[in-house]
Structure formats: structure tokens, C-alpha cells
Enzyme design. Structure first.
Site, short mmCIF file in Angstrom:
data_model
loop_
_atom_site.label_atom_id
_atom_site.label_comp_id
_atom_site.label_asym_id
_atom_site.label_seq_id
_atom_site.Cartn_x
_atom_site.Cartn_y
_atom_site.Cartn_z
N CYS A 210 39.23 108.43 18.83
CA CYS A 210 38.42 109.24 18.19
C CYS A 210 38.09 110.55 19.26
O CYS A 210 37.12 110.81 19.84
CB CYS A 210 36.94 108.67 18.24
SG CYS A 210 36.92 107.01 17.33
N ALA A 211 39.31 111.17 19.40
CA ALA A 211 39.52 112.37 20.33
C ALA A 211 38.63 113.58 20.04
O ALA A 211 38.37 114.28 20.95
CB ALA A 211 40.92 112.70 20.44
N GLY A 214 38.95 116.66 22.27
CA GLY A 214 39.69 116.14 23.31
C GLY A 214 39.19 116.38 24.74
O GLY A 214 39.70 116.11 25.60
N GLY A 215 37.98 116.30 24.85
CA GLY A 215 37.21 116.51 26.23
C GLY A 215 37.55 115.18 27.03
O GLY A 215 38.14 115.37 28.27
N LYS A 216 37.79 114.00 26.39
CA LYS A 216 38.20 112.91 27.28
C LYS A 216 39.36 112.61 27.52
O LYS A 216 39.95 112.32 28.43
CB LYS A 216 37.40 111.79 26.72
CG LYS A 216 35.75 111.65 26.66
CD LYS A 216 35.07 110.12 26.21
CE LYS A 216 33.79 110.65 26.03
NZ LYS A 216 33.12 111.49 25.29
N ASP A 234 42.10 111.64 15.46
CA ASP A 234 40.86 111.88 14.83
C ASP A 234 41.03 112.16 13.27
O ASP A 234 42.16 112.41 12.81
CB ASP A 234 40.07 112.93 15.33
CG ASP A 234 38.58 112.89 15.30
OD1 ASP A 234 38.03 112.59 16.40
OD2 ASP A 234 38.06 113.43 14.35
N ASP A 282 35.56 106.17 21.36
CA ASP A 282 34.37 107.07 21.58
C ASP A 282 33.83 107.39 20.18
O ASP A 282 33.94 108.40 19.47
CB ASP A 282 34.68 108.32 22.15
CG ASP A 282 33.58 109.38 22.57
OD1 ASP A 282 32.54 108.52 22.45
OD2 ASP A 282 33.75 110.42 22.97
N CYS A 335 27.49 107.92 22.97
CA CYS A 335 26.59 108.69 23.54
C CYS A 335 25.14 108.37 22.90
O CYS A 335 24.62 109.34 22.13
CB CYS A 335 26.86 110.27 23.54
SG CYS A 335 27.18 110.69 21.82
#
Length: 396
Positions: A210-211, A214-216, A234, A282, A335
Site C-alpha cells: 500500500c505504497a 511512496g514515503g515508506k 497501490d 501500511d 496510523c
């Protein structure tokens, strides 16, 4: 604009934000930006004052109010300087009457508070709605935290993160040339810790299921010095399209993107099944851990929406597990501070997947707290967004 006109404008914007929260419309930031475009006569001081009114009201009110005026009145009742601006002057709000409705204040409704993880006590409430700092992650492919400290000397190191650097929330870091050069990314400490918890290594095959933008994905690439193949997936085309230019700026060359069609994820990933050394899920969630940044998410929380998130998380965890090679690891991240999305979700996964185990040492010392068979990060305890993390190991 007069101070009273600024208040009236904030009330009108709050009307739109509350309606959008109830109907699943655009987020508050987008609504505010559009409202300011429609009011080009408003100067920078006006915009700043109106924004402060809007977000002070959102933070103060626990659920979507009946009107923007009701939300502002809840603020005015505790702020005499604000209350005097309700004077009935031209372009300003009407005079306050004692019997008109006020929005209910607080962190969240009693029903929502009951859903929080047991670790989230009363001491966390103030921190949940405090203004968030600006966290940066040094990109090891182009820079280091020491270099960020030179560029932004008013910052401080983030506990548990070798690449994390924290600045005051109002810092315009992305306007610095170092950002365009790929030396750092803006990324909350909790998201950085998720990448650390994955425990990726050079030479591995990694899937970010679940990019998003693309932060992670980029944090993982930085941590392993761009020495592993990463597949970023995604279903949201607009978000995933942001990753290639970001990767190019960061110097991350081993990232492949895959746009998944909703409902066809299994078929589209068939040739990847059982081959990944690391998978990160994520998953979409309530976002309750990000209320410092997006306080209007409290207004959007409903039992039906939470049920949909939990169902999606269950499906994504199962898909992620199928992608993991024997002995590989799956990191589940949300989160959220809601127990159903965190510890309960992992308990159910382990019941459905015999032989899988939960790792017990996934975060740096002193960071996070054990929550069932995962770990919970919270603003009050850890100074970052609320996040639940669990790293699960596949049977060999």
C-alpha cells in the site's frame, strides 16, 4: 479584512468542512485552499488569521458541528477577545445569543474514546491535538543527519532514528534547495520507525503493498542504500504516480511501481506469491493517529467507515501473507490508535494463520509500548503520530 470579517469567513469555511466530513467530501486543507482562491482580496495576514480560526475550532470540537457558527461559538465562549468580534458589524458575525447552539468540545465522542487502545489514557488527550512538529528524514543516498543539522541548526535529533531531524512545525523546509536535491524527505517519525521496523536488508526482495506516494518505500530504499529490489503497489493512480519522480530525486533506482486494479490484486500479483523476503502492509485506516495534522478526521469517524477499514485491513494482511516467502517477514502498520485496527487485527491474523509468529524486538530501545502482539506509538509517549506496528514472521 476586519477582524470580524475574518471570523465570519472562518465560519463559512467551517460550514463546508463540516458538510464534507459528514458526506465524505474533500479534506479540510483542500476546502480551505479553494475558499482562499475564491477570496483573492484576502491578504497573507487575513489568510493566516482565518486559518488559525478554522483549525482552532476544528481542534476544539469533537465531532462535526451543526454549523460553522456553532463551532466558533464554542471557541468564543472561552475567549472574550474572540467573542467581542461577534458584534453584528458589516461582513462580521451576528451578535451572540445565549440560547443558540454550541458545538460539543473535547478530543472525541464517548463512543469513539471507548475504541482507543487501552494504552491511550487521559494523559494522551492533549498531545493528540497539539500542533505537530516538522520531521525530516535524511536520505542516505545523498546526505546525512549531520548535514541536515548544518542546514537546519534550529532542529534536534529524533529519539531512535539515525536519520531523523525535528524542526518547528512552521518551518518551510521544502523550499530549501536541499529538498530539490533529494537530501531529505518530510516524514513523521512514526512513519520513519515503520521503515526501521521492517528490518529490510540489502539483496532482499521487498513489496510495499500500500505504497501510496511512496514515503515508506523511499525510507526503506535509503536504509538499505538502494541495494534491494522494491515493488511499490497501490490502487490509487494519482498517489502512486508521485513515486517515480520522488525516487528519481532521491536517487533510488531499484523501485518498480505497480498500479493494482481493485478486486484484481491477487491475479495481478500471482507471479510474486511466496517470493518476498519482506512485505509491508501500511493499510488504509481511520487515521486516528494523525489527528494532530488532520484534526477533522475526528469528524469523519463513523462505525460504518471503521468497519470498512477493518475489512480492508483483513484482506490486505491475507494478501501480504501470501506474498511472503517461507521464513520472511510481514510488517503491518496503521496510523491508528483504535484497538480494532491494531492489536485485535493482529490477534485475528495469527489465529487464521497457524505457524506465523509475532516478533518481539522491532523498535529501538525506549520507543513505543507493547500492545498485544504489536507495538503502539503515540504523540504523548513518543512525540510522533499515533501508529500501530507488528512484524510477523512466516513459518519456514
Amino acid at each position: 479584512m476586519t477582524p470580524a470579517a475574518r471570523v465570519q469567513t472562518a465560519i463559512e469555511i467551517l460550514d463546508t468542512i463540516a458538510a464534507a466530513a459528514r458526506d465524505g467530501g474533500p479534506p479540510a486543507d483542500a476546502i480551505f485552499a479553494e475558499a482562499m482562491r475564491a477570496r483573492r482580496y484576502a491578504g497573507s495576514k487575513d489568510r493566516r488569521a482565518i486559518r488559525n480560526h478554522v483549525y482552532d475550532a476544528i481542534r476544539n470540537v469533537r465531532s462535526a458541528p451543526v454549523s460553522g457558527r456553532a463551532a466558533m461559538l464554542a471557541l468564543a465562549d472561552a475567549d472574550p477577545e474572540l467573542a467581542v468580534l461577534f458584534d453584528g458589524a458589516a461582513y462580521g458575525p451576528a451578535v451572540i445569543t445565549a440560547d443558540e447552539p454550541r458545538a460539543e468540545t473535547g478530543l472525541a465522542t464517548p463512543a469513539l474514546l471507548k475504541l482507543f487502545d487501552p494504552l491511550v489514557g487521559k494523559a494522551e488527550c492533549a498531545a493528540m491535538l497539539a500542533r505537530a512538529p516538522l520531521d525530516l528524514r535524511a536520505n542516505r543516498l545523498h546526505s546525512s543527519r549531520a548535514e541536515l543539522a548544518t542546514i537546519f541548526p534550529d532542529g534536534e535529533a529524533i529519539t531512535g532514528l539515525a536519520d531523523g531531524w525535528r524542526l518547528p512545525g512552521e518551518t518551510a523546509a521544502v523550499q530549501h534547495a536541499a529538498y530539490a536535491e533529494g537530501q531529505f524527505e518530510v516524514q513523521d517519525a512514526a512513519s520513519q520507525l515503520a521503515a526501521v521496523a521492517l528490518a529490510a536488508e540489502a539483496g532482499q526482495t521487498i513489496v510495499d503493498l500500500c505504497a501510496g506516494a511512496g514515503g515508506k518505500t523511499l525510507a526503506i530504499a535509503s536504509a538499505i542504500n538502494d541495494e534491494a529490489a522494491i515493488l511499490a503497489c497501490d490502487t490509487n493512480r494519482a498517489r502512486l504516480q508521485q513515486l517515480p519522480p520522488r525516487a528519481n530525486r532521491a536517487g533510488a533506482t531499484q523501485i518498480e511501481t505497480l498500479l493494482l486494479n481493485p478486486g484484481q490484486e491477487v491475479a495481478m500479483l500471482a507471479d510474486r506469491m511466496g517470493k518476498a523476503d519482506r512485505v509491508i502492509v501500511d493499510a488504509p485506516c481511520s487515521g486516528s493517529g494523525t489527528w494532530r495534522r488532520s484534526p477533522e478526521l475526528r469528524w469523519r469517524s463513523t462505525p460504518a467507515r471503521l468497519d470498512r477499514h477493518v475489512a480492508d485491513q483483513t484482506k490486505l494482511l491475507a494478501l501480504g501473507a501470501d506474498l511472503v516467502a517461507p521464513g520472511g517477514k510481514l510488517l503491518y502498520a496503521v496510523c491508528s490508535i483504535i484497538a480494532r485496527e491494531g492489536r485485535a487485527q493482529v490477534d485475528e491474523f495469527l489465529t487464521r494463520h497457524p505457524g506465523w509468529t509475532a516478533d518481539t524486538d522491532i523498535l529501538p530501545d525506549g520507543v513505543g509500548r507493547p500492545a498485544g502482539r504489536g507495538f503502539l506509538l503515540t504523540p504523548g509517549h513518543d512525540g510522533c503520530d499515533g501508529f500501530f506496528l507488528a512484524r510477523l514472521t512466516s513459518p519456514c
